[in-house]
Scaffold this motif. Sequence first.
Motif, PDB file in Angstrom:
ATOM      1  N   GLY A   6       0.836  -1.208   0.000  1.00 46.17           N
ATOM      2  CA  GLY A   6       0.000   0.000   0.000  1.00 46.17           C
ATOM      3  C   GLY A   6       0.862   1.246   0.000  1.00 46.17           C
ATOM      4  O   GLY A   6       1.637   1.486   0.917  1.00 46.17           O
ATOM      5  N   ALA A   7       0.701   2.057  -1.070  1.00 47.47           N
ATOM      6  CA  ALA A   7       1.539   3.254  -1.235  1.00 47.47           C
ATOM      7  C   ALA A   7       0.767   4.519  -0.906  1.00 47.47           C
ATOM      8  O   ALA A   7       0.947   5.563  -1.532  1.00 47.47           O
ATOM      9  N   GLY A   8      -0.131   4.443   0.095  1.00 41.96           N
ATOM     10  CA  GLY A   8      -0.802   5.653   0.578  1.00 41.96           C
ATOM     11  C   GLY A   8       0.103   6.370   1.578  1.00 41.96           C
ATOM     12  O   GLY A   8       1.273   5.993   1.750  1.00 41.96           O
ATOM     13  N   PRO A   9      -0.429   7.396   2.249  1.00 38.80           N
ATOM     14  CA  PRO A   9       0.432   8.164   3.167  1.00 38.80           C
ATOM     15  C   PRO A   9       1.060   7.325   4.278  1.00 38.80           C
ATOM     16  O   PRO A   9       2.206   7.586   4.679  1.00 38.80           O
ATOM     17  N   ALA A  10       0.360   6.286   4.768  1.00 41.83           N
ATOM     18  CA  ALA A  10       0.964   5.454   5.825  1.00 41.83           C
ATOM     19  C   ALA A  10       2.146   4.677   5.257  1.00 41.83           C
ATOM     20  O   ALA A  10       3.247   4.682   5.833  1.00 41.83           O
ATOM     21  N   GLY A  11       1.940   4.016   4.120  1.00 40.95           N
ATOM     22  CA  GLY A  11       3.003   3.217   3.512  1.00 40.95           C
ATOM     23  C   GLY A  11       4.181   4.079   3.075  1.00 40.95           C
ATOM     24  O   GLY A  11       5.347   3.719   3.295  1.00 40.95           O
ATOM     25  N   LEU A  12       3.901   5.225   2.472  1.00 44.11           N
ATOM     26  CA  LEU A  12       4.988   6.088   1.984  1.00 44.11           C
ATOM     27  C   LEU A  12       5.828   6.623   3.151  1.00 44.11           C
ATOM     28  O   LEU A  12       7.054   6.740   3.052  1.00 44.11           O
ATOM     29  N   THR A  13       5.155   6.955   4.236  1.00 37.12           N
ATOM     30  CA  THR A  13       5.881   7.485   5.401  1.00 37.12           C
ATOM     31  C   THR A  13       6.849   6.436   5.946  1.00 37.12           C
ATOM     32  O   THR A  13       8.036   6.710   6.186  1.00 37.12           O
ATOM     33  N   THR A  14       6.341   5.215   6.109  1.00 42.32           N
ATOM     34  CA  THR A  14       7.192   4.146   6.637  1.00 42.32           C
ATOM     35  C   THR A  14       8.331   3.853   5.668  1.00 42.32           C
ATOM     36  O   THR A  14       9.488   3.653   6.077  1.00 42.32           O
ATOM     37  N   ALA A  15       8.009   3.829   4.378  1.00 41.88           N
ATOM     38  CA  ALA A  15       9.042   3.556   3.366  1.00 41.88           C
ATOM     39  C   ALA A  15      10.164   4.586   3.472  1.00 41.88           C
ATOM     40  O   ALA A  15      11.359   4.248   3.441  1.00 41.88           O
ATOM     41  N   GLU A  16       9.784   5.848   3.635  1.00 39.24           N
ATOM     42  CA  GLU A  16      10.804   6.912   3.710  1.00 39.24           C
ATOM     43  C   GLU A  16      11.706   6.713   4.928  1.00 39.24           C
ATOM     44  O   GLU A  16      12.930   6.729   4.824  1.00 39.24           O
ATOM     45  N   TYR A  17      11.094   6.532   6.086  1.00 47.18           N
ATOM     46  CA  TYR A  17      11.906   6.458   7.311  1.00 47.18           C
ATOM     47  C   TYR A  17      12.752   5.176   7.345  1.00 47.18           C
ATOM     48  O   TYR A  17      13.899   5.205   7.801  1.00 47.18           O
ATOM     49  N   LEU A  18      12.193   4.060   6.864  1.00 49.97           N
ATOM     50  CA  LEU A  18      12.976   2.811   6.926  1.00 49.97           C
ATOM     51  C   LEU A  18      14.103   2.822   5.897  1.00 49.97           C
ATOM     52  O   LEU A  18      15.190   2.289   6.136  1.00 49.97           O
ATOM     53  N   ARG A  19      13.858   3.461   4.771  1.00 47.54           N
ATOM     54  CA  ARG A  19      14.944   3.591   3.775  1.00 47.54           C
ATOM     55  C   ARG A  19      16.064   4.459   4.356  1.00 47.54           C
ATOM     56  O   ARG A  19      17.246   4.149   4.218  1.00 47.54           O
TER      57      ARG A  19
ATOM     58  N   ASP B 238       5.019   6.030  13.638  1.00 52.04           N
ATOM     59  CA  ASP B 238       5.093   5.159  14.829  1.00 52.04           C
ATOM     60  C   ASP B 238       5.500   3.735  14.466  1.00 52.04           C
ATOM     61  O   ASP B 238       6.318   3.118  15.148  1.00 52.04           O
ATOM     62  N   VAL B 239       4.913   3.210  13.380  1.00 57.39           N
ATOM     63  CA  VAL B 239       5.190   1.804  13.056  1.00 57.39           C
ATOM     64  C   VAL B 239       6.653   1.639  12.622  1.00 57.39           C
ATOM     65  O   VAL B 239       7.238   0.569  12.802  1.00 57.39           O
ATOM     66  N   THR B 240       7.225   2.707  12.086  1.00 56.43           N
ATOM     67  CA  THR B 240       8.643   2.643  11.712  1.00 56.43           C
ATOM     68  C   THR B 240       9.490   2.272  12.918  1.00 56.43           C
ATOM     69  O   THR B 240      10.370   1.412  12.830  1.00 56.43           O
ATOM     70  N   ASP B 241       9.226   2.915  14.048  1.00 56.53           N
ATOM     71  CA  ASP B 241      10.027   2.637  15.253  1.00 56.53           C
ATOM     72  C   ASP B 241       9.872   1.177  15.665  1.00 56.53           C
ATOM     73  O   ASP B 241      10.838   0.516  16.009  1.00 56.53           O
ATOM     74  N   HIS B 242       8.630   0.689  15.620  1.00 53.92           N
ATOM     75  CA  HIS B 242       8.394  -0.705  16.027  1.00 53.92           C
ATOM     76  C   HIS B 242       9.072  -1.681  15.056  1.00 53.92           C
ATOM     77  O   HIS B 242       9.654  -2.680  15.478  1.00 53.92           O
ATOM     78  N   MET B 243       8.976  -1.382  13.768  1.00 52.65           N
ATOM     79  CA  MET B 243       9.580  -2.296  12.779  1.00 52.65           C
ATOM     80  C   MET B 243      11.102  -2.283  12.905  1.00 52.65           C
ATOM     81  O   MET B 243      11.763  -3.316  12.811  1.00 52.65           O
ATOM     82  N   HIS B 244      11.639  -1.107  13.136  1.00 49.05           N
ATOM     83  CA  HIS B 244      13.092  -0.947  13.286  1.00 49.05           C
ATOM     84  C   HIS B 244      13.575  -1.798  14.470  1.00 49.05           C
ATOM     85  O   HIS B 244      14.563  -2.533  14.367  1.00 49.05           O
ATOM     86  N   ARG B 245      12.834  -1.708  15.573  1.00 50.62           N
ATOM     87  CA  ARG B 245      13.202  -2.473  16.769  1.00 50.62           C
ATOM     88  C   ARG B 245      13.136  -3.979  16.464  1.00 50.62           C
ATOM     89  O   ARG B 245      14.030  -4.737  16.801  1.00 50.62           O
ATOM     90  N   TYR B 246      12.068  -4.382  15.813  1.00 44.19           N
ATOM     91  CA  TYR B 246      11.885  -5.797  15.477  1.00 44.19           C
ATOM     92  C   TYR B 246      13.025  -6.286  14.571  1.00 44.19           C
ATOM     93  O   TYR B 246      13.604  -7.361  14.780  1.00 44.19           O
TER      94      TYR B 246
END
Length: 482
Positions: A155-168, A460-468
């Motif tokens: 999903g490339a909506g605002p939630a997906g794009l935000t996470t993609a940016e921070y995780l990249r 927020d989910v970026t932080d959780h995914m990063h930790r995981y």
Amino acid sequence: MADTPMLKFVTKGQLYPPKRDAGTRASDFQEISSSFPVPDAEEQASRCSQCGVPYCSTHCPLHNHIPDWLRLTAEGRLREAYELSNATSTMPEICGRICPQDRLCEGNCVIEFSGHGAVTIGSVEKFITDTAWKEGWVEPLVPGQPRGQSVGVIGAGPAGLTTAEYLRAAGYDVHVYDRHDRAGGLLTYGIPGFKLEKDVVMRRVQRLKDGGVVFHEGFEVGRDASMADLRKQHDAILIATGVYKARDIRAPGVGAQGIVKALDFLTASNRASFGDDVPEHTDGSLHAAGKHVVVIGGGDTAMDCVRTAIRQGAKSVKCLYRRDRENMPGSQREVANAEEEGVEFVWLSAPIAFEGTGHVTGVKVTGMRLGQPDASGRRAPEPDPGSEYSIEADLVIKALGFDPEDLPTMFGADELSVTRWGTLRVDHKTMMTSMDGVFAAGDIVRGASLVVWAIRDGRDVTDHMHRYLKAKARAKASAEGN
Ligand code: FAD
Ligand code: SF4
Ligand code: SF4
């Protein structure tokens, strides 16, 4: 205090960027307001009283540093204002355009309560980052040190794009899958250009592509790959698929031709704005030109439909809503814009049948009255006996809201747990779903919400995914004896 550029709300009145004249703007899909000229932005920012406890920030889902970037703007330190604004948001210029500020930051500005009119926060936010794009201050996305781990974002909506940016930026390989041929989610194919011009969204997407985020457009998870396939390819997954199952009306005649779903209508219009060949647009089945249009619903989607129909050259546009103006979910600002552009609101009314054989010719309507408050605290509408009448209609657009699709079935993942509303069930401490390493964010968790909340969830989910992912890498290293 004497030389502060701030606290000017007593001497400087509230100002929004001027709207284009209703007649002109109703004939195109460009945004209805221009940006502030520099002096107006500085002056409007200077109205802020720099509250010690800024309720504007408290009520902004991103907790943006509003008083700080207002002060920097008032002082002419625009580049610093941009950097601060950018620190908490992946798309401030988009929020500045489409957040319902009257319910969030501006609606909670103390100056509003003191009767002076809120600081025009959204317009200043838009001005700051639009200026940054113009001046070339928006930095490319620089990937962090490669971590050798990969993330799949559905999903490339605002939630997906935000996470993609921070995780990249944190050094992961990021792959974004979207069933549409363009990224952006509802920013691209839902929200019309008169609220959010498409190049504003596309430049954000391009920045991610240039930063090495890999987009798989036209890729539908469930059709082109199962959840199991993606889990084999990636170390973690984010589901950010939004909510797309349109709610329907149960009334005789609802299956007639000319009764269409809001998102089909808006998507066709947005595609046409990109210059795509849209047969349903060309053959008139999803086009309002020359028609009497009735839109049913009172939320953001209904507002976008009525205003799109006006721009397409409808003969008349009516919006039926079962409650009154004070109790509608859509933004009052949008209602005012729609009325200026020629939309007629028929409050306290609901369809009871659709007329016509084959193709719709009219809507049979009942008047409604507001009864006792329901579970949500809002007064429940009920039919007003004897108040039925008919409205002529060649095109009826159903805009009654959206529910989640059945993701466990679509994704071939029965173990994906959902709530009784069909939204994904997550552990709110980790934002992880019932599947290990599969996270979820945005509307698919909240139900239909707002862009700014999708961005917040993505952050927020970026932080959780990063930790995981870090824990997974550590576990792998120790299993390998490193
Ligand atoms: P979405 O933006 O819906 O993105 C989800 C993406 O997932 C889509 O691109 C979709 O194609 C993709 N997808 C879904 N299933 C799959 C699959 N199986 N495989 C691959 N890809 C998939 N909010 C505001 O704040 N202000 C507004 O003015 C406003 N106006 C709106 C107008 C309309 C017409 C609508 C419908 C909504 C509006 N909203 C507005 C709400 C806002 O757009 C959403 O809350 C927000 O976009 C949710 O973001 P998201 O990332 O969760 O999902
Ligand atoms: Fe206001 Fe939205 Fe910007 Fe927050 S993100 S400051 S709520 S316009
Ligand atoms: Fe400024 Fe209003 Fe926020 Fe107070 S609430 S800091 S006056 S914008």
